[in-house]
Design a protein around this motif. Sequence first.
Motif, PDB file in Angstrom:
ATOM      1  N   GLU A   1       0.836  -1.204   0.000  1.00  0.00           N
ATOM      2  CA  GLU A   1       0.000   0.000   0.000  1.00  0.00           C
ATOM      3  C   GLU A   1       0.868   1.251   0.000  1.00  0.00           C
ATOM      4  OE1 GLU A   1      -4.177  -1.160   2.272  1.00  0.00           O
ATOM      5  OE2 GLU A   1      -2.475  -0.447   3.462  1.00  0.00           O
ATOM      6  N   HIS A   2       1.928   1.213   0.799  1.00  0.00           N
ATOM      7  CA  HIS A   2       2.830   2.360   0.861  1.00  0.00           C
ATOM      8  C   HIS A   2       3.468   2.625  -0.506  1.00  0.00           C
ATOM      9  CE1 HIS A   2       5.520   5.245   2.705  1.00  0.00           C
ATOM     10  NE2 HIS A   2       6.556   4.633   2.141  1.00  0.00           N
ATOM     11  N   ILE A   3       3.883   1.587  -1.178  1.00  0.00           N
ATOM     12  CA  ILE A   3       4.507   1.725  -2.504  1.00  0.00           C
ATOM     13  C   ILE A   3       3.500   2.271  -3.515  1.00  0.00           C
ATOM     14  CG2 ILE A   3       5.484   0.440  -4.446  1.00  0.00           C
ATOM     15  CD1 ILE A   3       6.721  -1.470  -2.313  1.00  0.00           C
ATOM     16  N   LEU A   4       2.269   1.723  -3.460  1.00  0.00           N
ATOM     17  CA  LEU A   4       1.252   2.118  -4.438  1.00  0.00           C
ATOM     18  C   LEU A   4       0.680   3.512  -4.168  1.00  0.00           C
ATOM     19  CD1 LEU A   4      -0.598  -1.302  -4.816  1.00  0.00           C
ATOM     20  CD2 LEU A   4       0.906  -0.199  -6.481  1.00  0.00           C
TER      21      LEU A   4
ATOM     22  N   HIS B   1      -4.807  -7.137  -6.607  1.00  0.00           N
ATOM     23  CA  HIS B   1      -6.216  -6.744  -6.693  1.00  0.00           C
ATOM     24  C   HIS B   1      -6.788  -6.551  -5.295  1.00  0.00           C
ATOM     25  CE1 HIS B   1     -10.607  -7.311  -7.113  1.00  0.00           C
ATOM     26  NE2 HIS B   1     -10.430  -6.684  -8.287  1.00  0.00           N
ATOM     27  N   ASP B   2      -6.418  -7.451  -4.381  1.00  0.00           N
ATOM     28  CA  ASP B   2      -6.904  -7.357  -3.002  1.00  0.00           C
ATOM     29  C   ASP B   2      -6.310  -6.148  -2.281  1.00  0.00           C
ATOM     30  OD1 ASP B   2      -8.364  -9.621  -3.430  1.00  0.00           O
ATOM     31  OD2 ASP B   2      -6.937 -10.984  -2.449  1.00  0.00           O
ATOM     32  N   VAL B   3      -5.037  -5.870  -2.553  1.00  0.00           N
ATOM     33  CA  VAL B   3      -4.392  -4.709  -1.932  1.00  0.00           C
ATOM     34  C   VAL B   3      -5.057  -3.410  -2.403  1.00  0.00           C
ATOM     35  CG1 VAL B   3      -2.247  -3.366  -1.805  1.00  0.00           C
ATOM     36  CG2 VAL B   3      -2.177  -5.854  -1.585  1.00  0.00           C
ATOM     37  N   CYS B   4      -5.513  -3.408  -3.644  1.00  0.00           N
ATOM     38  CA  CYS B   4      -6.131  -2.204  -4.232  1.00  0.00           C
ATOM     39  C   CYS B   4      -7.650  -2.210  -4.079  1.00  0.00           C
ATOM     40  CB  CYS B   4      -5.767  -2.087  -5.714  1.00  0.00           C
ATOM     41  SG  CYS B   4      -4.000  -1.912  -6.025  1.00  0.00           S
ATOM     42  N   HIS B   5      -8.163  -2.834  -3.044  1.00  0.00           N
ATOM     43  CA  HIS B   5      -9.623  -2.892  -2.887  1.00  0.00           C
ATOM     44  C   HIS B   5     -10.189  -1.492  -2.626  1.00  0.00           C
ATOM     45  CE1 HIS B   5      -9.749  -2.429   1.560  1.00  0.00           C
ATOM     46  NE2 HIS B   5      -8.556  -3.011   1.507  1.00  0.00           N
ATOM     47  N   GLY B   6     -11.489  -1.325  -2.970  1.00  0.00           N
ATOM     48  CA  GLY B   6     -12.121  -0.001  -2.988  1.00  0.00           C
ATOM     49  C   GLY B   6     -12.068   0.757  -1.684  1.00  0.00           C
ATOM     50  N   ARG B   7     -12.145   0.080  -0.539  1.00  0.00           N
ATOM     51  CA  ARG B   7     -12.173   0.760   0.752  1.00  0.00           C
ATOM     52  C   ARG B   7     -10.779   0.939   1.353  1.00  0.00           C
ATOM     53  NH1 ARG B   7     -17.111   1.355   3.011  1.00  0.00           N
ATOM     54  NH2 ARG B   7     -18.839   0.368   1.916  1.00  0.00           N
ATOM     55  N   GLY B   8      -9.774   0.562   0.599  1.00  0.00           N
ATOM     56  CA  GLY B   8      -8.413   0.591   1.126  1.00  0.00           C
ATOM     57  C   GLY B   8      -7.718   1.932   0.989  1.00  0.00           C
ATOM     58  N   LYS B   9      -6.494   1.917   1.472  1.00  0.00           N
ATOM     59  CA  LYS B   9      -5.675   3.130   1.528  1.00  0.00           C
ATOM     60  C   LYS B   9      -5.291   3.628   0.129  1.00  0.00           C
ATOM     61  CE  LYS B   9      -1.259   4.710   3.457  1.00  0.00           C
ATOM     62  NZ  LYS B   9      -0.069   4.304   4.236  1.00  0.00           N
ATOM     63  N   VAL B  10      -5.099   2.703  -0.809  1.00  0.00           N
ATOM     64  CA  VAL B  10      -4.585   3.079  -2.137  1.00  0.00           C
ATOM     65  C   VAL B  10      -5.580   3.982  -2.874  1.00  0.00           C
ATOM     66  CG1 VAL B  10      -3.823   2.228  -4.378  1.00  0.00           C
ATOM     67  CG2 VAL B  10      -3.162   1.010  -2.289  1.00  0.00           C
ATOM     68  N   TRP B  11      -6.851   3.535  -2.962  1.00  0.00           N
ATOM     69  CA  TRP B  11      -7.839   4.361  -3.665  1.00  0.00           C
ATOM     70  C   TRP B  11      -8.197   5.612  -2.867  1.00  0.00           C
ATOM     71  CZ3 TRP B  11      -8.620   4.718  -8.486  1.00  0.00           C
ATOM     72  CH2 TRP B  11      -8.426   3.617  -9.324  1.00  0.00           C
ATOM     73  N   GLY B  12      -8.140   5.519  -1.541  1.00  0.00           N
ATOM     74  CA  GLY B  12      -8.354   6.715  -0.728  1.00  0.00           C
ATOM     75  C   GLY B  12      -7.308   7.774  -1.040  1.00  0.00           C
TER      76      GLY B  12
ATOM     77  N   ASP C   1     -16.068   3.680   0.556  1.00  0.00           N
ATOM     78  CA  ASP C   1     -15.701   2.981  -0.676  1.00  0.00           C
ATOM     79  C   ASP C   1     -15.106   4.015  -1.630  1.00  0.00           C
ATOM     80  OD1 ASP C   1     -15.479   1.580  -3.042  1.00  0.00           O
ATOM     81  OD2 ASP C   1     -17.342   0.462  -2.759  1.00  0.00           O
ATOM     82  N   TRP C   2     -13.792   4.193  -1.509  1.00  0.00           N
ATOM     83  CA  TRP C   2     -13.117   5.247  -2.271  1.00  0.00           C
ATOM     84  C   TRP C   2     -13.149   5.005  -3.770  1.00  0.00           C
ATOM     85  CZ3 TRP C   2     -12.632   9.489   0.223  1.00  0.00           C
ATOM     86  CH2 TRP C   2     -12.394   9.483   1.583  1.00  0.00           C
ATOM     87  N   LEU C   3     -13.096   3.751  -4.176  1.00  0.00           N
ATOM     88  CA  LEU C   3     -13.154   3.453  -5.609  1.00  0.00           C
ATOM     89  C   LEU C   3     -14.508   3.873  -6.182  1.00  0.00           C
ATOM     90  CD1 LEU C   3     -11.993   2.305  -8.190  1.00  0.00           C
ATOM     91  CD2 LEU C   3     -12.642   0.016  -7.426  1.00  0.00           C
TER      92      LEU C   3
END
Length: 638
Positions: free
Chosen positions: A34-37, A58-69, A90-92
Amino acid sequence: MATSVAGDGCFILNGTVLEPQIKKMTDLPAELLEHILCFPVLKHVDICNVSRTCKRLHDVCHGRGKVWGHQYKLRWPRLQKYYRQKECCDWLKEYRTRHIVGIQIRRTVESISKRFFTEVPCVGQVLGDSFAEIESLGAPEHFCEDELLFILNSDKRKTLTLKYYANKILYFLRQQKILRSLKTFLEQPQEQQSALQGAVLVDQYCNPLADVTLESISAQLDEITEKVKKMLRTKNPSHPSLRTTQGDCLAVEDFELQRQVVCALNSVLYEQLQYKGNEFDYYNPLNSYIHQVLLRCTGIPISLAILYMTLARNLGVQLEPVNFPNHFLLRWCQKLRGTEDIYDFVYIDAFGKGKQLTAKECEYLIGQQVTADYYSAISTTEVLLRMVGNLLNIGKRGEGNEKSYQLLRDSLDLYLTINPDNVQYLLLQARLYFHLGIWPEKVLDILQHIQALDPSQHGAVGYLVQHTLEHIQHKKHPMEPEMKRRSSPEHLGVQYSVGLIMKHKRSGYNCVIYGWDPKCTMSQEWITTMRVPQLPNGDNQPFYNVLVQDGTCRYAAQENLEPHSAPLEIGHPEVGRYFSEFSDTHYVANEELQMCYPEDMAETLGTVRQLYHRLAPATSNQSQSSAMEQNHDQATAM
């Protein structure tokens, strides 16, 4: 989070050495991935591509996660105030919705110029159908606003037409939101209505693009309150008003203690802060806008009275508004509560530096005798009607330009929201819209309402209904804009072209040409009034439609104009209606204006090349503009 790479290729995460058996990126802990992405160089397209590579990513980039936020916050920072700090969202989904709304808003704005362009400025033009389109999207209001602000804040000199219509839509959307707030405010019980809050809503409606909030106005008044307390403390350190904090409801009953508050308030407001009534520019609408009164330390009786009354109330002194003719006042009861004897009150003139008056002195103030009814306290609703009525009168006194018509429309909207059955102002609103040629369908609704309220108005209503129906029929079969070619024999005397920045030889004003006629086409009355026959070439010469730096539109004779020696931007609100870009030496006509003057842009480029020794090909200007729009489309594509 602290990350580094050891000499042997191991990752160090928060002091923990990750063994070298990790051979590929997907073996890294989710937290590190997540930190890298979330690195700033990665865009939403990159995240979409990464998430498709394998289930792990795909799981790391899930909609409610830190990456899309992170992606959402990076791209639309203005929207962060609508989310709680640690809200699970749900940031995505939010990203997709905001992205789609952005595309829809931009398409709507881009289509407006083609549908509403007229060569002659339509004062007070309302883009009703487009407003309805925006509202019909059903999109979150803050998403629509954010996209419009994105358009408005892009490169200052480019996409001027897009910005022009984005500005109009944002103006309308904010006004609709404020009207809803005003209606909610008016539904509250009278005792819960604050004159300050009502005045701020009036201010916001007339200045929807300004950053005016009740919170910011209240904060400024709190600062003044603290200054009054400081003054009060020097006179009476044990005064009960000193113990109040923001939001407290204190009522100081002792008349001597009230007098101390009023004296300290007058000292701070009029001596220390130099507030005063604006006697020299009384009919300037800025005097009625609370944020401008605080900024300029001047106003008219009602706006200064609202500030004075609010400050006094903050300090425990209850003052009441008095709807005195020609001069709004406050009254301060000197007896036990419940009295209505006009001689039991002192009347305070906030416009006159807080001067205290007797009932008889109030009559001397306006030079006439009045009945006791005029000394009565009025409700917050009546205060707002008086305030909006002042703006209405200023609008009616105006010069018939865009600014005065806008003020008249805004104040009518406000007045009829507060008092929707006022036949006089309903008829004025219908006549105004009819005169401006805008919103004919709304005119019919207003007229129907008037007829229901007062059947005796059938004569005026019938006339307007007939001509409004004709207008609606005319709208269904619009005339094609006239095309003027410079190469036509009758146009050979036209020396200048649209987009050129000019200077008026006699008046000295700077302007830009947005249209021309081979001869003067104005009425004989206008020609006589403007003393055109006194010109050497009279009315038998080309005349130019120009946008002037002072915000006016004028019709100037060719012999009175000359190219500006140092071209500059023309700060006119209608520039975007006609031009898509300012290109250092000239303005680039938008597609709609170029259709009316198909040969003018080539002429303009030739003129500026000759005058300013600079070549600015039309294709270059157009390609730059289209490239910018294309880049934005690519950036928003998912």
